[in-house]
Structures are given as structure tokens and as C-alpha cells.
Design a protein around this motif. Structure first.
Motif, PDB file in Angstrom:
ATOM      1  N   SER A  54       0.833  -1.195   0.000  1.00 31.69           N
ATOM      2  CA  SER A  54       0.000   0.000   0.000  1.00 31.69           C
ATOM      3  C   SER A  54       0.878   1.259   0.000  1.00 31.69           C
ATOM      4  O   SER A  54       0.555   2.253  -0.642  1.00 31.69           O
ATOM      5  N   SER A 121      -4.474   1.728   3.095  1.00 35.35           N
ATOM      6  CA  SER A 121      -5.776   2.118   2.545  1.00 35.35           C
ATOM      7  C   SER A 121      -6.638   0.892   2.307  1.00 35.35           C
ATOM      8  O   SER A 121      -6.131  -0.180   1.979  1.00 35.35           O
ATOM      9  N   ARG A 124     -12.360   1.117  -1.617  1.00 39.90           N
ATOM     10  CA  ARG A 124     -13.429   2.053  -1.298  1.00 39.90           C
ATOM     11  C   ARG A 124     -14.773   1.348  -1.089  1.00 39.90           C
ATOM     12  O   ARG A 124     -15.569   1.745  -0.260  1.00 39.90           O
ATOM     13  N   GLY A 212      -8.022  -2.669   7.894  1.00 32.85           N
ATOM     14  CA  GLY A 212      -7.187  -1.630   7.315  1.00 32.85           C
ATOM     15  C   GLY A 212      -5.938  -1.335   8.125  1.00 32.85           C
ATOM     16  O   GLY A 212      -5.312  -0.291   7.967  1.00 32.85           O
TER      17      GLY A 212
END
Lengths: 295, 620, 236
Positions: A54, A121, A124, A212
Motif C-alpha cells: 500500500s 488504505s 473504497r 485496514g
């Protein structure tokens, strides 16, 4: 009624991850009689891989396979370095060996990364929801359930229809006799660790997508869920492990939403107490595997 | 007789004192060498760790059940102590809303420790019941997971019940800087823990628990109820841990959920494992070694490596000597010992036992007098009838039966797979028949537990030899003698030493059972069974694997032992010569059923018996 | 084909088998008889690689295989039907047979499955039944068929008639006779001495961990002391 349905879907989502973890624990227990307290470390390893990737700005299309590959690799490496040296040792030694592996792995991350939480991250869509009637369903839960069902079907196919699966089941049922049939003990044990790592890797992808973040001791929670679910189902039974995972997930979600406000934060505690009660009334777990006492 | 004052009381006390002196002394010396608060604190923590590790040793060492939960009991005790002992003023700041009016409690620290111990022990009783149900025995996997679950319950509750515990970030505080201004209570508790741990191991309960650790099934067959002894061990063990945990909280001056969780569990278990979990001396040694090792690793990690003033800081080894090295050290110690030395440095070696053997080397025990024969208890009757046993689809016994009177020698013969051992397993409660009845002296005992049957005088030996391997010959026999003393009331209980001498094992009395050769192992099994003063001795293939001359000797031995303790004998053997030489009556089995009953002569002449032996279908 | 010399096997301090020497020639059917506890099973398990011998040597097909693992020995052509059959009860009959042929190619395995179905009609009828539901006799046939799936050069059987009703004992011995006619090499442990002697070319008699007699079936059957050896002469 709607609320119950809602809980059911949430519980299945959570239980799916537990089922994958528990199945990985049960596969290893089957061939080696080893209850793997280091199972959660496979997710920790995946977590740091996700963190590193990431940071490089890689997308989850790359991170997902990376986590799985790391989990399988770590599983095989741990077998090679530690567990292969205690094959056939007493249960006491096996238990403490896996406990030791858990600590060495987490200590290495403590030493070379840091004790603090590392975040990365998340995709989404993880927090998106969609509605069916008055039900609010998470996209994430849907994906988890679908992928888990596919994984479980594929694992079933592997175990039922392939020679490797046959060898694995044979070795789990009666290791010596399987060897008499020509099943290679090294290959079958390594295969079991690879499969266990693969299942942990898939579970790990979901676990990490949701959290996360990772820490050196992040493996404890998934390990405990996997081990407890395998035990609830009845150690040694693969079907039981999957069942145990779903039961544990549903129990958690139902309790969390039903317990009075004062006690709700203690849900995990209540779940443990319920598990203890289950053992008092059904010491062998939900699915009993016969183990005759030879005199 | 039991207890032996010097072996079970005097020497353990002496040994505890010496161990205490060594550990406390090492601490004093270290503090003198490295002046300063850090050194003092290191030693204080070591002494408290020693108390907790000794507590864990009492359970894990004596029962063989691996527990991850003892630090959870520590958390229960620690929080109970803290919530009770912290002053109401301090509590008003941290936990004003504590439930049950605890915020206003004002209590002395001593009373708080006592209550903490009681509360932890109550929790131990509850967990102990769960462990018993899960079939806890040496190495049991589910038992270990249950203890692990306890650790997590206490952790979750302490994190998520801030009204009581101050929660995850705030925690509980005594006046800053710790509240314990003298080390006296720690010294006192350490010495007490050492003495309790050693005396328990030598006590009746400790010996029975260790027997069950070595072989659960054999212990039950000798009348031991392992679950009771495990519970006793657990409560004593948790009490010691509770004292240690309370002192730890007191000394620290603060309490957070993380204090009693995984890291502390690892530390205490590594200490126990490294020294040798089956020994109190080992536990103390492990605490010392690991404290030193961990401190060294911590310093290396902090300051880098330095020999004789030549620093390598920032040099090639820097990748190892980093912050938190001590955690890696602990994990690797655990792994290394499990892989290369799972029984630790000392295994079950005890300082006081070694001292005693040195002192007594010049004073050998006198050879005991032979035992007089006891009049056989001819009134007892064992009767089984219509017994059916099925394993899966296979009928191991079909309408089988057996009748034996006290003082009689009954033989059972038959080919492999005829159901002989299965019948003995039914009579000793190890196999539940699907049908049939079984009586002792007219009482229906079909559903009675193995250990209860043993206490009623039905005692067996095993075809595959099941001795308590790590125990000496004498200790093996002592286990059944202990049971006899409390459960064979009204019977003449044979003297242990005399019995060992009768069995021809006198010169081996201090050897471990797993170091005996085959014949002596068989003789020990016989002596161990006879020590229970049984009404019936059940012998499963006592001559299996023996040569002809040894078998002849065994006949004499069985006869003699049975006469010495006044027991009836039921003996299984495939060796027709042996059986006919010893039995008053013989049952011949084939295909799970009785095919003939009679005197040795009748059986020898019976064609069906001959056919069964050489192949029943050949003559059929 | 198989040469065992001076084989000693211990369980801890106990020698279950002492200085055993025997040979099996190609195409021979050899019986191994003797009372309970004589060391017969220990001998087979040592040869099959399940137990590590403390002394002595085992050579198979001229190659020293002492201390080899069972999976290696099977690949060399040595199969064992273990005592108590030890079939995989949770698997179907077909799966049991397949695992027996795990060392073979998929095509060979398929053709051998057909052959077994023909050789053992009882099994063909229960092809997809879980093996745990088979009767004792069926289970024994499955155990033998499973071992045959690897096409062994030498097939060892440990007490194939154990726990079977008389009529099924006949089935087992008929099977041994069939295999003998096919020219297979067999080493069979049996308690049923009379029938084993009749079914074998040669036999060895064990007692208390030692080989005490050897000879052809007829030679041994004729010996008067055989009964005594079997049922024990210690007290007689």
C-alpha cells in the motif's frame, strides 16, 4: 423479523471468515494432531505485506494475491523451520511449539517494523451498502459470503475428487495406514500446510480489508476465532470446523445486537462463557469424531 | 507408611529453604553488584515472577495439562485486590461508578489479598468443572483451549468494563511509585509458595495427580479419580498465582488489562518450560535463567553489543541487537526448548530428593520381612451375564458371562480376537456393554466407573504394560497403596516395601519404571495391583512375550501374590500350559462367546477348544 | 525376493522380536504362524517399515531396505494388509481402492479398479457405500483389494481371518488360494494354523519373539509338537 434477517446476513459474513480460518486449523490438526496457535500469524504476515504494498501505492488487485501468496509461503516456511522438527512429539510439546512460533513471528515484526499500528488504505467499496426492501446489506458481506461459498466448494472438490484430497483425508484418518498405501508423509503434511495457508490467506484478505491495519500481535484475534470455531465444531472434523465458524459468527452478531446496553461491550466475554457452557454439555463439540481408547 | 517424615516433609522443607536462599541470595548479590533502582526493580519482579511460576508449576507439572489460563486467574486476583485495596479517595477519581458499592470500600491490603485469593479460587472451581467435563488429562488439547478462553474472557472484561477496571487506557493506580515499601511480604510469599509446591507434590493428592499424568487409564484402574486430584492441584495452584498477582499489582502501583495477558503468559510459561515443568527446582531455575537472559537481551537490544570495552555499536550485528530483542529471545527460547529439550533443563529432578539420596547412601533400607499370607476373602463374588459388546458392526462379545468366587483362580483362554480382553474391559468399567448385567457381591455395578470398581476391589493389569513411567518402582506401588488406605477399609493392606521384595524388585525399588526390563515391568504391574488389597486380581496376558522359564516363574509369582493379599484371580492367557497350571476353573472363549467351562482337565480334553486354537473351521 | 536376517525389534526396553531370519522366494506363499504375542505382527510391521528394527537387515529384490519408510517400500513393490484391516471407514469403497492405487498413473488406476470390481463382486455391489458400513468379511476383502491396487510384488497380510465368522474365513482362504494360483507372492500371518499350513508352500512358526520351526505345510502339520508349541507347554 427484518432485524433478525439483518443479523443473519451480518452473522454469515462474519462467520464466513471464521469458517475459513477454522477449516485451516482443522486441516492441520487432522494430519499432525497439532492445534496451530500460530495460525493467525499468517494474517499478520499478510497484513505487513499489504502495508508495504500500500505504501508503494499498489492497488488491491495486486495486494489481494500478494496477501494470499505470503500466507501460503509463511505457512510452508513455518512448517519447514519449526513444525517438521516436532512431528510425532507429545501434544504438550506440539501446543507449546505453535505458541512459540506465534511469539517469534510477532516478535520479528516488533523488532523490524514497530510496535505501533500500521495502517493502509482499504478498497473504497468495503463500506458501501445496498438495500433490498428494508434490509441494508454491506457490499463487503456479500462479497465475503460469495467468495467463501466458492472457496468451500473448491476445497470440497479438492478433498473429495482429487488424489491429493484422498491422500489428505486418508492421512487424517489413519496416518500409518495411509503411508502403507504409499502416501508420502512429507508431501501430505506440506500440502496440508499449503492448503491451510491458502484458506488463511483468503480469510486474511477480508480480515485486512475490514481492519485496514496491522500490529505485531494482530494474529491473536483471528487465531482465537479459528481455534475456537474448530473446537466448537469438534476437533478433527472438517465439516464441524466450517459449521463452528458460522455458529461463532452468528452468535457474536446476535448477541451484540440483543444484549442490553450495559453488557453489550462484553459480548466477547459472553460468547466465551457460552462456549464454556457448550463444552460442559457437549465436551466433544458439535460433530463428534470417534476416538477409541485402546487398552 | 505414608507420609514418610524425612522424604515427604523434612527434606522438602529443607530443599525449599535452600532454593529460597539461592534465589533471594542471587538477587541480593546482583543488587550489590549493580547498584540502582533498575537493579532493585529487576530483582523484585523476578521474585514475584517466581511465585507465579511456582503456582503454575503446581498445576501444569503435576497434572500434565497445559494451561494458558493461569495469568487470567492472575488478572481476576489482581483486579479484585486493586479494587478493594485502593483508597476510596483514589477510586473516586478513577472509578467513581464502580458497581456493588465497591467505590466506597476501604480495606487493608492483607485482607484484600485474602479476598483476591478466594475469588480467584472460586473462578478456578468453575473452570475446573469445565476442564473435568472436557476430559482433561495430560496433554489434552481441548482443556488447553478452555484455559486459553479464560485468559481472553478476563482480558475482554477488563478492557470493556471501565466502571470496574478503569478500562484499557486509564487503568487503576495506587499512589504513584508503588505502594509496597518493604520486600518482606514478597519473601514471605515466595518461601510459602516453595514449601506449598514441594509439599503438595509429595502429598497424597500430588502423587495421585502425577500418576494420572503418567497414565490416566492406569491411574483410574488403580482407583484414582484424576478429576478430583486435578481440581485440588488447580485450586492450590491458582491460590499461589493469586497471591503473586496481587503482590505484582501492589508493587507495580498500577494495573492495565495488558499486564495480565499474552506477554506475561509467554514469559511465565517459558520460565516454567526452560527449567523443567515437572520440578519445583526447575521452576526456580527457569525463573533465574530467563530473568538473566531476558535482561541481557534487553540491554543488548538497547545498548548494542560490547565485549571488553570494544563496542560493535552500529556495526554488522546491529541488525540483531535492536530494541525489543528480549521478546524474540523469549519466543526463540520456547521454540528451541520444545524442539531440542522439551522436558527442560532439569526434567523432574528435585534438589531435596538428590540431597536425601546422598545422605542415605550410607544407610540402606533394611530388607523387609516376608509378608504373612492373608486368609482369602472367600465371600466376595463377581458375576457377569448376558454381556453383549459391539464395536461398530463388529460383535466383540455375544451373550458372554463369567462367575468367580473370592479366593478362586479362574482362567480365560481363547484365540486372538475371541473377546477375552473385551470382557476384562467390561468388568473394569472401561467398555460399556450394550446389554447384560454385572454384579459384585450381589450389587449391580454395570454402570459403575472404573476407579470406583477398583476401590471395590476389582483391580487389573494390562496386556501392553501401563506403568507410571516417570515414577520409581516404589512410587508406582505407593499409588495403589494410598488408594487402599482410604478405600479398602477392613482389609489387610500389605506393606509396600515387603510387597516390592516379594515381587523380586527390592534392588530396583528406586529405579524409574520406564527403565525396567520386560519381566520386571510385568512383576511391577502385578505388585502395583496387589498393593490395592484387591478382592479380585484381573491379569491380562501376564506371560505375553515371556520365555518358557519366565512363564513358569510367573505362575509361582501370581499364586504367591494372590495368597499374600488374599485375592481371587481372573487370568487371561493364550498359553494353555500356563492357564492349566494355575487355574481352578477355566472359561474358553471363541468368537465372543463362551464355548466351554470346566476344570483344566476337562478343558484340555475338549475338542472344541482344540479346534478353536488351531482353526475352528478346519475340523468343523 | 525378500530376505530378512537377524531382525530384532524393540518396544522401549522390550524385544518383541529376536533374531528373526526368513526368506520369501518369488511366487511363494509363506505362512507365519504362532500364538498371540509371539511377534508375528511385529515382524510384518518391521518389514513394512512401520517399526524401526534395532538390529538385523531386510533386503528386498536384492536391495537393502532396512529402515526405509513405508511409502518408499510400497513403491519398491512391498504392500501390507494391516492387522484389524484398518480401512478408511469414512471413505467409500471406491475411494479406499483409489487411495490404494495412489502411486499409479490415472489410467492404470482406472483399469485396476475394473479388475478389482471383477475379482471382488461383493465390493462391486457396494462401490459407493462408506466403508464403515461393510461387514467384517467385506471389509477384509476391501483391505486386500486396496493393497492389490498398488500391484505389489510381495503382498503381506496380517491375520486376514481375525474376527470373521467361519464361513467368511472360508472366503478369505479361497481368496488366498486364488491369489496363489495367479502366481502372486504372499507372506501371511495367521492364527488359524491348520488352514494356513494347507494354504502355503512353506511356513515359519513363531513363539515368544523367536522363530522356532520352519518347513513345508505338510512337514509342519505332521509334527506332534506343533499343538504344544501353539497352546503353550510351560505348565504342561
Amino acid at each position: 423479523m427484518i432485524e433478525l434477517l439483518q443479523n443473519l446476513i451480518d452473522g454469515l459474513g462474519r462467520g464466513s471468515i471464521y469458517a475459513l480460518l477454522a477449516l485451516g486449523v482443522a486441516v492441520i490438526f487432522g494430519v499432525m494432531h497439532l492445534l496451530n496457535f500460530a495460525h493467525g500469524e499468517l494474517i499478520t504476515v499478510g497484513g505487513y505485506a499489504a502495508y508495504a504494498a500500500s505504501n508503494q501505492g499498489w492497488s488491491w488487485y495486486v495486494i489481494t494475491p500478494l496477501i494470499i501468496v505470503c500466507a501460503v509461503g509463511a505457512s510452508l516456511l513455518i512448517e519447514r523451520i519449526a513444525f517438521s522438527r516436532v512431528r510425532g512429539a507429545s501434544d504438550f510439546t506440539l501446543l507449546l511449539t505453535s505458541f512459540g512460533v506465534h511469539f517469534v513471528v510477532s516478535a520479528i515484526f516488533l523488532l523490524y517494523v514497530s510496535a505501533s499500528v500500521k495502517t493502509f488504505s482499504r478498497p473504497r467499496w468495503v463500506t458501501n451498502t445496498y438495500s433490498v426492501g428494508s434490509l441494508n446489506i454491506e457490499v463487503f458481506d456479500t462479497v465475503v459470503i460469495v467468495v467463501t461459498v466458492i472457496t468451500l466448494l473448491a476445497t470440497t472438490w479438492l478433498l473429495q475428487r482429487t488424489m491429493f484430497g484422498l491422500a489428505l483425508r486418508g492421512a487424517a484418518a489413519d496416518f500409518d495406514t495411509a503411508r502403507l498405501m504409499g502416501v508420502k508423509s512429507d508431501s501430505v503434511i506440506r500440502g496440508a500446510f499449503a492448503l491451510s495457508g491458502l484458506l488463511a490467506g483468503i480469510a486474511g484478505v477480508f480480515w485486512l480489508m475490514r481492519s485496514g491495519s496491522t500490529t505485531p500481535s494482530a494474529g491473536i484475534d483471528p487465531m482465537l476465532s479459528g481455534v475456537l470455531a474448530a473446537l466448537i465444531g469438534g476437533l478433527g472434523s472438517l465439516r464441524g470446523a466450517v459449521l463452528g465458524g458460522f455458529v461463532l459468527g452468528l452468535a457474536e452478531v446476535l448477541l451484540r445486537s440483543r444484549l442490553p446496553d450495559g453488557i453489550a461491550p462484553l459480548t466477547d466475554g459472553v460468547v466465551f462463557v457460552l462456549i464454556a457452557l457448550l463444552f460442559i454439555f457437549r465436551p466433544q463439540g458439535l460433530i463428534t469424531v470417534a476416538h477409541a481408547e485402546r487398552v | 507408611m505414608f507420609p514418610k517424615f524425612d522424604r515427604d516433609i523434612a527434606f522438602p522443607l529443607l530443599g525449599s529453604l535452600i532454593l529460597f536462599g539461592m534465589l533471594a541470595g542471587a538477587g541480593v548479590v546482583y543488587q550489590a553488584l549493580f547498584d540502582g533502582g533498575a537493579a532493585e526493580r529487576l530483582i523484585t519482579v523476578m521474585l514475584i515472577d517466581a511465585i507465579i511460576v511456582l503456582g503454575i508449576q503446581v498445576y501444569v507439572g503435576n497434572t500434565g495439562v497445559l494451561s494458558f489460563g493461569h495469568i487470567g486467574f492472575g488478572a481476576i486476583a489482581g483486579y479484585t485486590f486493586a479494587v478493594l485495596a485502593i483508597t476510596p479517595e483514589e477510586k473516586a477519581k478513577r472509578i467513581p461508578d464502580a458497581p456493588f458499592g465497591l467505590a466506597d470500600v476501604d480495606m487493608s491490603s492483607t485482607l484484600a489479598i485474602i479476598i483476591a485469593v478466594v475469588v480467584a479460587c472460586l473462578a478456578a472451581v468453575i473452570l475446573g468443572i469445565g476442564l473435568a467435563r472436557s476430559g482433561a488429562q495430560s496433554g489434552a488439547v481441548s482443556a488447553t483451549v478452555i484455559t486459553l478462553a479464560l485468559l481472553f474472557v478476563t482480558h475482554e472484561v477488563s478492557r470493556n468494563w471501565p466502571e470496574l477496571t478503569g478500562g484499557e487506557r486509564v487503568g487503576l493506580f495506587f499512589p504513584i511509585g508503588g505502594a509496597l515499601d518493604t520486600r518482606a511480604p514478597i519473601y514471605l510469599a515466595l518461601l510459602g509458595s516453595l514449601i506449598v509446591a514441594r509439599l503438595y507434590a509429595q502429598s497424597r493428592s500430588g502423587r495421585l495427580a502425577v500418576a494420572a499424568r503418567e497414565d490416566n487409564l492406569a491411574a483410574r484402574a488403580m482407583g484414582v479419580n484424576p478429576l478430583v486430584q486435578q481440581m485440588v492441584a488447580l485450586i492450590i495452584s491458582v491460590a499461589i498465582v493469586a497471591v503473586g498477582a496481587s503482590l505484582s499489582v501492589y508493587e507495580d502501583g498500577s494495573l492495565l488489562p495488558e499486564n495480565f495477558f499474552f506477554d506475561f503468559t509467554l514469559l511465565t510459561l517459558v520460565m516454567l518450560i526452560v527449567g523443567g515443568r515437572n520440578s519445583v527446582t526447575g521452576a526456580v531455575l527457569g525463573v533465574a535463567v530467563m530473568t538473566a537472559g531476558r535482561e541481557l537481551a534487553r540491554r543488548l537490544g538497547q545498548d548494542g553489543f560490547e565485549i571488553l570495552g570494544i563496542g560493535l555499536d552500529g556495526k554488522p550485528l546491529d541488525w540483531i541487537f535492536r530494541e525489543n530483542l528480549q521478546t524474540v529471545f523469549l519466543g526463540l527460547s520456547m521454540l528451541g526448548f520444545m524442539i531440542w529439550r522439551p522436558k527442560g533443563l532439569l526434567d523432574d529432578w528435585e534438589l531435596d530428593e538428590w540431597l536425601r539420596s546422598r545422605v542415605r547412601r550410607n544407610h540402606p533400607d533394611p530388607q523387609p520381612e516376608p509378608l504373612p499370607e492373608v486368609v482369602a476373602d472367600t465371600t466376595s463374588v463377581l458375576h457377569a451375564e448376558h454381556i453383549d459388546v459391539k464395536f461398530g458392526g463388529f460383535k466383540a462379545l455375544a451373550d458372554a458371562g463369567l462367575h468367580a468366587n473370592g479366593g478362586e483362580v479362574v482362567g480365560i483362554i481363547g484365540p486372538n480376537g475371541a473377546g477375552k480382553t473385551t470382557l476384562v474391559n467390561v468388568i473394569t468399567g472401561l467398555v460399556q456393554p450394550s446389554a447384560g448385567e454385572f454384579f459384585i457381591d450381589g450389587d449391580d455395578v454395570s454402570k459403575t466407573q472404573t476407579y470406583e470398581l477398583a476401590r471395590r476391589g476389582i483391580v487389573r493389569t494390562f496386556q501392553n504394560l501401563r506403568l507410571f513411567g516417570a515414577l520409581t518402582v516404589r512410587e508406582n506401588v505407593e499409588v495403589s497403596s494410598l488408594i487402599a488406605q482410604s478405600h479398602r477399609i477392613g482389609r489387610t493392606i500389605p506393606d509396600i516395601d515387603a510387597l516390592i521384595a516379594e515381587a523380586g524388585l527390592w534392588e530396583h525399588r528406586d529405579r524409574r519404571a520406564n527403565a525396567l526390563d520386560y519381566g520386571n515391568s510385568r512383576r511391577l504391574e502385578l505388585a502395583r495391583a496387589a498393593a490395592l488389597a484387591p478382592s479380585f486380581l484381573l491379569l491380562d496376558e501376564p506371560t505375553s512375550g515371556m520365555s518358557n522359564s519366565e512363564s513358569l516363574e510367573m505362575i509361582e509369582q501370581v499364586r504367591h501374590m494372590a495368597a499374600t493379599v488374599g485375592a481371587g484371580v481372573i487370568v487371561i492367557d493364550h498359553d494353555l500350559g500356563f492357564i492349566t497350571g494355575i487355574s481352578d476353573r477355566i472359561y474358553a472363549f471363541d468368537q465372543g462367546a463362551v464355548i466351554a467351562v470346566g476344570t483344566p482337565e476337562e478343558i484340555q480334553a475338549n475338542h472344541r477348544v482344540q479346534a478353536a486354537y488351531l482353526g475352528s473351521t478346519a475340523e468343523a | 525376493m525378500l530376505e530378512v536376517a537377524g531382525l530384532t525389534t524393540k518396544y522401549g526396553a522390550i524385544s518383541a522380536l529376536r533374531d528373526a531370519t526368513l526368506t520369501v522366494g518369488s511366487g511363494e506363499v509363506i505362512g507365519l504362524i504362532g500364538p498371540n504375542g509371539a511377534g508375528k505382527t511385529t515382524l510384518l510391521n518391521s518389514v513394512a517399515g512401520l517399526l524401526d528394527p534395532a538390529a538385523g537387515s531386510i533386503s528386498f529384490d536384492g536391495v537393502d531396505v532396512t529402515g526405509s519408510s513405508p511409502e518408499k517400500l510400497l513403491r519398491a513393490g512391498l504392500a501390507l494388509v494391516p492387522e484389524h484391516r484398518r480401512i478408511f471407514t469414512d471413505m467409500t469403497v471406491e475411494e479406499n481402492l483409489k487411495i490404494g492405487g495412489i502411486t499409479r498413473s490415472a489410467a492404470d488406476r482406472a483399469s485396476d479398479l475394473d479388475e478389482m470390481a471383477e475379482l471382488f463382486p461383493v465390493l462391486r455391489d457396494k462401490w459407493t457405500t462408506a466403508a464403515g458400513f461393510l461387514s467384517g468379511g467385506e471389509a477384509q476383502q476391501l483391505a486386500i483389494a486396496r493393497a492389490l491396487m498398488s500391484r505389489p510384488k510381495l503382498l503381506m497380510m496380517d491375520e486376514p481371518s481375525l474376527g470373521l465368522a467361519p464361513i467368511l474365513v472360508d472366503v478369505v482362504f479361497n481368496l488366498i488360494a486364488t491369489l496363489r494360483e495367479q502366481g502372486r507372492t504372499l507372506l501371511v500371518v495367521e492364527q488359524n494354523a491348520t488352514r494356513m499350513l494347507a494354504a502355503s508352500d512353506r511356513a515359519y512358526v513363531l513363539r515368544s519373539g523367536e522363530i522356532v520351526a520352519t518347513g513345508t505345510g505338510t512337514e509342519l502339520s505332521g509334527r506332534d509338537d506343533l499343538f504344544d508349541t501353539f497352546v503353550g507347554g510351560a505348565g504342561a
